[in-house]
Design a protein around this motif. Structure first.
Motif, mmCIF file in Angstrom:
data_model
loop_
_atom_site.group_PDB
_atom_site.id
_atom_site.type_symbol
_atom_site.label_atom_id
_atom_site.label_comp_id
_atom_site.label_asym_id
_atom_site.label_seq_id
_atom_site.Cartn_x
_atom_site.Cartn_y
_atom_site.Cartn_z
ATOM 1 N N LEU A 526 43.149 12.179 67.705
ATOM 2 C CA LEU A 526 44.111 13.702 68.104
ATOM 3 C C LEU A 526 44.453 14.599 66.693
ATOM 4 O O LEU A 526 44.107 15.839 66.488
ATOM 5 N N LEU A 527 45.156 13.750 65.120
ATOM 6 C CA LEU A 527 45.204 15.022 64.329
ATOM 7 C C LEU A 527 44.146 15.274 64.018
ATOM 8 O O LEU A 527 43.889 16.770 63.563
ATOM 9 N N PRO A 528 42.640 14.993 63.875
ATOM 10 C CA PRO A 528 41.614 15.438 63.044
ATOM 11 C C PRO A 528 40.657 16.790 63.874
ATOM 12 O O PRO A 528 40.524 17.494 63.409
ATOM 13 N N LYS A 529 41.480 16.664 65.602
ATOM 14 C CA LYS A 529 40.727 18.037 66.421
ATOM 15 C C LYS A 529 42.113 18.637 66.341
ATOM 16 O O LYS A 529 41.491 19.941 66.343
ATOM 17 N N TRP A 530 43.061 18.052 66.431
ATOM 18 C CA TRP A 530 43.728 19.002 66.391
ATOM 19 C C TRP A 530 43.870 20.497 65.141
ATOM 20 O O TRP A 530 44.313 21.376 64.887
ATOM 21 N N TYR A 533 39.151 19.055 61.071
ATOM 22 C CA TYR A 533 38.919 17.630 59.658
ATOM 23 C C TYR A 533 38.181 17.034 60.934
ATOM 24 O O TYR A 533 38.521 16.551 62.124
ATOM 25 N N GLN A 534 37.351 16.033 60.171
ATOM 26 C CA GLN A 534 36.831 14.675 60.172
ATOM 27 C C GLN A 534 37.409 13.723 59.550
ATOM 28 O O GLN A 534 37.468 14.150 58.558
ATOM 29 N N ILE A 535 36.942 12.815 59.712
ATOM 30 C CA ILE A 535 37.478 11.323 59.087
ATOM 31 C C ILE A 535 36.169 10.624 58.868
ATOM 32 O O ILE A 535 35.213 10.630 59.312
ATOM 33 N N ARG A 536 36.076 10.572 57.578
ATOM 34 C CA ARG A 536 34.231 9.895 56.565
ATOM 35 C C ARG A 536 35.323 9.268 55.666
ATOM 36 O O ARG A 536 36.354 9.537 55.034
ATOM 37 N N GLN A 537 34.651 8.379 56.058
ATOM 38 C CA GLN A 537 34.529 6.798 54.417
ATOM 39 C C GLN A 537 33.948 6.509 53.329
ATOM 40 O O GLN A 537 32.757 7.395 53.649
ATOM 41 N N GLU A 538 34.061 6.471 52.119
ATOM 42 C CA GLU A 538 34.267 7.151 51.004
ATOM 43 C C GLU A 538 34.180 6.331 50.406
ATOM 44 O O GLU A 538 35.012 4.784 50.402
ATOM 45 N N VAL A 539 32.773 5.486 49.165
ATOM 46 C CA VAL A 539 33.932 4.111 48.052
ATOM 47 C C VAL A 539 33.757 4.568 46.961
ATOM 48 O O VAL A 539 33.063 5.485 46.302
ATOM 49 N N LEU A 540 35.613 3.739 46.719
ATOM 50 C CA LEU A 540 36.018 4.002 45.044
ATOM 51 C C LEU A 540 35.212 2.462 44.230
ATOM 52 O O LEU A 540 36.168 1.777 44.914
ATOM 53 N N VAL A 552 39.113 9.825 54.562
ATOM 54 C CA VAL A 552 39.370 11.132 53.824
ATOM 55 C C VAL A 552 39.261 12.349 55.103
ATOM 56 O O VAL A 552 37.969 11.828 56.183
ATOM 57 N N LYS A 553 39.711 13.417 54.843
ATOM 58 C CA LYS A 553 39.535 14.441 55.791
ATOM 59 C C LYS A 553 38.642 15.184 55.200
ATOM 60 O O LYS A 553 38.610 15.986 53.890
ATOM 61 N N VAL A 554 37.524 15.484 55.677
ATOM 62 C CA VAL A 554 36.882 16.073 55.191
ATOM 63 C C VAL A 554 36.893 18.250 56.941
ATOM 64 O O VAL A 554 36.780 18.140 57.829
ATOM 65 N N ASP A 580 34.993 8.559 40.222
ATOM 66 C CA ASP A 580 34.969 7.403 40.635
ATOM 67 C C ASP A 580 34.469 7.692 42.090
ATOM 68 O O ASP A 580 34.112 6.787 43.049
ATOM 69 N N GLY A 581 33.589 8.917 41.839
ATOM 70 C CA GLY A 581 32.460 9.303 43.424
ATOM 71 C C GLY A 581 33.793 9.755 44.845
ATOM 72 O O GLY A 581 33.591 9.796 45.853
ATOM 73 N N GLY A 582 34.640 10.426 44.053
ATOM 74 C CA GLY A 582 35.901 10.845 45.889
ATOM 75 C C GLY A 582 37.581 11.051 45.363
ATOM 76 O O GLY A 582 37.854 10.639 46.120
ATOM 77 N N ASP A 583 37.567 11.970 44.614
ATOM 78 C CA ASP A 583 39.573 12.024 44.481
ATOM 79 C C ASP A 583 39.633 13.248 45.018
ATOM 80 O O ASP A 583 40.319 13.695 45.101
ATOM 81 N N SER A 584 38.102 14.560 46.068
ATOM 82 C CA SER A 584 38.575 15.411 45.715
ATOM 83 C C SER A 584 38.788 15.928 46.900
ATOM 84 O O SER A 584 39.605 17.531 47.768
ATOM 85 N N LYS A 585 39.181 14.978 48.323
ATOM 86 C CA LYS A 585 39.292 15.221 49.381
ATOM 87 C C LYS A 585 41.166 14.316 49.510
ATOM 88 O O LYS A 585 41.151 13.633 49.071
ATOM 89 N N GLU A 586 41.429 14.892 50.856
ATOM 90 C CA GLU A 586 42.833 14.126 50.821
ATOM 91 C C GLU A 586 42.176 13.121 51.675
ATOM 92 O O GLU A 586 41.846 12.800 53.004
ATOM 93 N N ASP A 587 43.562 11.827 51.364
ATOM 94 C CA ASP A 587 43.106 10.941 52.561
ATOM 95 C C ASP A 587 43.743 11.402 53.491
ATOM 96 O O ASP A 587 44.316 11.900 53.579
#
Length: 588
Positions: A526-530, A533-540, A552-554, A580-587
């Motif tokens: 629901l939140l991604p639709k509203w 954004y879409q949720i993606r996983q990244e490796v830290l 993270v929210k993309v 570390d490969g991914g601090d640019s996106k919001e959790d």
């Protein structure tokens, strides 16, 4: 139409077998190999990444693995539950048979755990991993639900702390009990927090003391049977051993629950599997040895109790069976006070074995990315230990010691913790067949261990039975033990009443699981639709060498670019220097 063949693709470095990805159309399986000399394996890509070098080290040898299992199995159950199991079964003969049945059930369950371990030999956390991989869709649903339950209900029971007061022959107040429980649990957490090798050494030493205690009780029982003590008729309980056997299915179910609770812990070493060199080979030996040793000692200890104490006294007495044994044989207060100290030490050993195993379980939940602030939970600095999971277990346990009053309220909360565990256990038992089907579909059925089909089916049936039977009402209204966790307390069962404890537990657990489901739907869909954004996983990759997923929210307009830049696990295909490969996106 012929079924679609799995497609093998590659990530950024196709020359490496570790880059292999098998796409079966709905799931993607990635090649993984840890640094614990385990064979390589494939796991579904949404699972937490394998740590190629364990930041917790490789300090668990076969002796420590054995002691982790035995240390969790032997708590206070073998000292306290034999009398209640005798009451539930009605006869000495059936009671002894049930302790043997408990071993058979545990052995079948252990075979299932060993097969699952062989599929994922470099992932600690046992159930966390197996549920994640057995039920990968809907994505993150099982990991989220399990993680919420594992963290919120991660407290440990400290009710055996009363034995310390029995050593001093002192009757404590409620707050004195709470104070000593807090102090004891805090000491346990501190002892484990500063050095992994020391924590394993501590488990080994305390578990050896527990084994010596049970061996002494076993030998004492044989001496009693030989007629060399003050016990007047040591074989009385074994004549007509099946006299009084119950015909109540409810009593038999209660007995089975308690016996299985006494054996719980045979799988504890699977929680630290990525810290074990050659894990499948090591655990086959250590877990089997631990379970067989405990089963033999359990039966011998029960024989000792029945040889020294009349059946009627065992059933009616409020004292634990081991205390009755020592009183009958030695007759001195000093002997029973010494026993109280050993029981308290046994409870403490159980506590630290559980802490070690469950800290890895919580850490693995965080590595899946479904717990906020994964860096806090996953990081092992500064002592090379999982301080985050230790802290949350300490914090939740202290709240549970302070908040509810002792007695039925506390026991209810313990049961509330145990029923979700039974739900997940049943899902796991079914999950082994789902994972077998996955492996067959992608052509990766080879494994170092495979449970007999009869053992796997038996495990499924036992778990379903235990999950269903508490809701079958007994005949009429009776006083019986209502614990689904193995703790001892009595309540009046009135199946016409809305106040029934088991019904309240059922609805509470159902509500908590439903809340997890609602939270998941809102968070993932629901939140991604509203908010587009879409949720993606990244490796830290953290400074201590730990790695973890972070969700993270993309923004929708960036999803295509994100998927192009990251592989199916969430690794950057081309890492830039630094970061570390991914601090640019919001959790998420």
């Amino acid at each position: 139409m012929a079924p679609k063949e799995p497609v093998v693709s590659a990530t950024s470095d196709s020359s490496s077998p570790a880059a292999s990805v098998i796409d079966d159309g709905s799931l993607k399986f990635v090649y993984e190999q840890g640094g614990n000399n385990a064979l390589p394996s494939y796991q579904e890509a949404t699972g937490a990444p394998v740590e190629t070098r364990s930041p917790l080290g490789y300090k668990v040898r076969w002796v420590s693995a054995t002691m982790l299992n035995i240390g969790m199995m032997i708590g206070t159950g073998v000292f306290s539950t034999p009398s209640t199991i005798l009451s539930d079964t009605g006869s000495v003969g059936l009671s002894l048979i049930f302790w043997t049945i408990g071993f058979v059930v545990a052995a079948a369950n252990l075979a299932v755990y060993l097969e699952l371990t062989s599929y994922f030999p470099s992932r600690s956390g046992s159930e966390v991993v197996y549920l994640e991989q057995a039920y990968p869709r809907p994505k993150y649903l099982l990991p989220t639900t399990f993680a919420v339950q594992a963290v919120i209900l991660s407290f440990s029971s400290g009710n055996a702390i009363e034995y310390l007061f029995q050593v001093a022959d002192y009757s404590p107040t409620n707050w004195q009990l709470k104070g000593v429980a807090i102090a004891g649990y805090t000491v346990a957490v501190l002892l484990l927090s500063f050095h992994t090798r020391f924590s394993l050494y501590l488990v080994n030493v305390v578990t050896i003391v527990k084994l010596v205690t049970l061996i002494f009780i076993s030998i004492l029982g044989l001496v009693v049977l030989g007629g060399h003590t003050r016990v007047p008729d040591p074989t009385a309980n074994f004549r007509n051993a099946f006299e009084g056997t119950t015909n109540s299915g409810y009593g038999i179910t209660n007995a089975l629950v308690k016996v299985m609770f006494a054996y719980n812990g045979y799988q504890n070493a699977m929680n630290v599997v990525n810290e074990v060199k050659n894990p499948v080979k090591t655990l086959k030996k250590s877990a089997s040895l631990g379970l067989i040793t405990v089963a033999v000692l359990y039966v011998l200890c029960n024989i000792a109790y029945f040889a020294a104490v009349p059946k009627a006294e065992l059933v009616k007495s409020k004292q634990i069976a081991a205390t009755l044994l020592f009183s009958a044989v030695f007759g001195s207060r000093g002997a029973t006070r010494g026993l109280s100290f050993l029981i308290a030490l046994s409870a403490f050993g159980n506590l630290i074995a559980v802490l070690i195993g469950q800290s890895r379980m919580i850490r693995e939940c965080a590595r899946q990315g479904v717990i906020p602030f994964p860096k806090f939970w996953v990081n092992t600095r500064p002592f090379g230990t999982p301080l985050g999971p230790y802290f949350i277990k300490w914090f939740v346990t202290i709240i549970m010691i302070l908040a509810p009053p002792a007695g039925d309220a506390f026991n209810f909360i313990v049961d509330l913790q145990s029923y979700p565990a039974a739900v997940f256990s049943a899902l796991l038992a079914v999950g082994i067949f789902l994972i077998r089907r996955q492996r067959k579909k992608i052509g990766k059925t080879e494994t170092e261990f495979r449970a007999w089909n009869i053992a796997a089916i038996f495990t499924v049936l036992v778990n379903i039975y235990l999950l269903a039977m508490p809701w079958y009402p007994p005949a009429g209204e009776q006083t019986a033990e209502t614990s689904v966790s193995g703790t001892q307390h009595t309540a009046l069962l009135d199946w016409e009443s809305n106040d029934n404890e088991l019904q309240l537990i059922f609805f509470s657990v159902s509500a908590s699981l439903a809340i997890c489901g609602i939270y998941y739907v809102v968070w993932i869909y629901l939140l991604p639709k509203w908010y587009n954004y879409q949720i993606r996983q990244e490796v830290l990759v953290l400074e201590d060498g730990s790695n973890t997923h972070r969700l993270v929210k993309v923004p929708n307009e960036e999803v295509a670019a994100w998927d192009e830049e990251h592989d199916v696990e969430g690794n950057l295909r081309r890492r830039t220097s630094g970061g570390d490969g991914g601090d640019s996106k919001e959790d998420a």
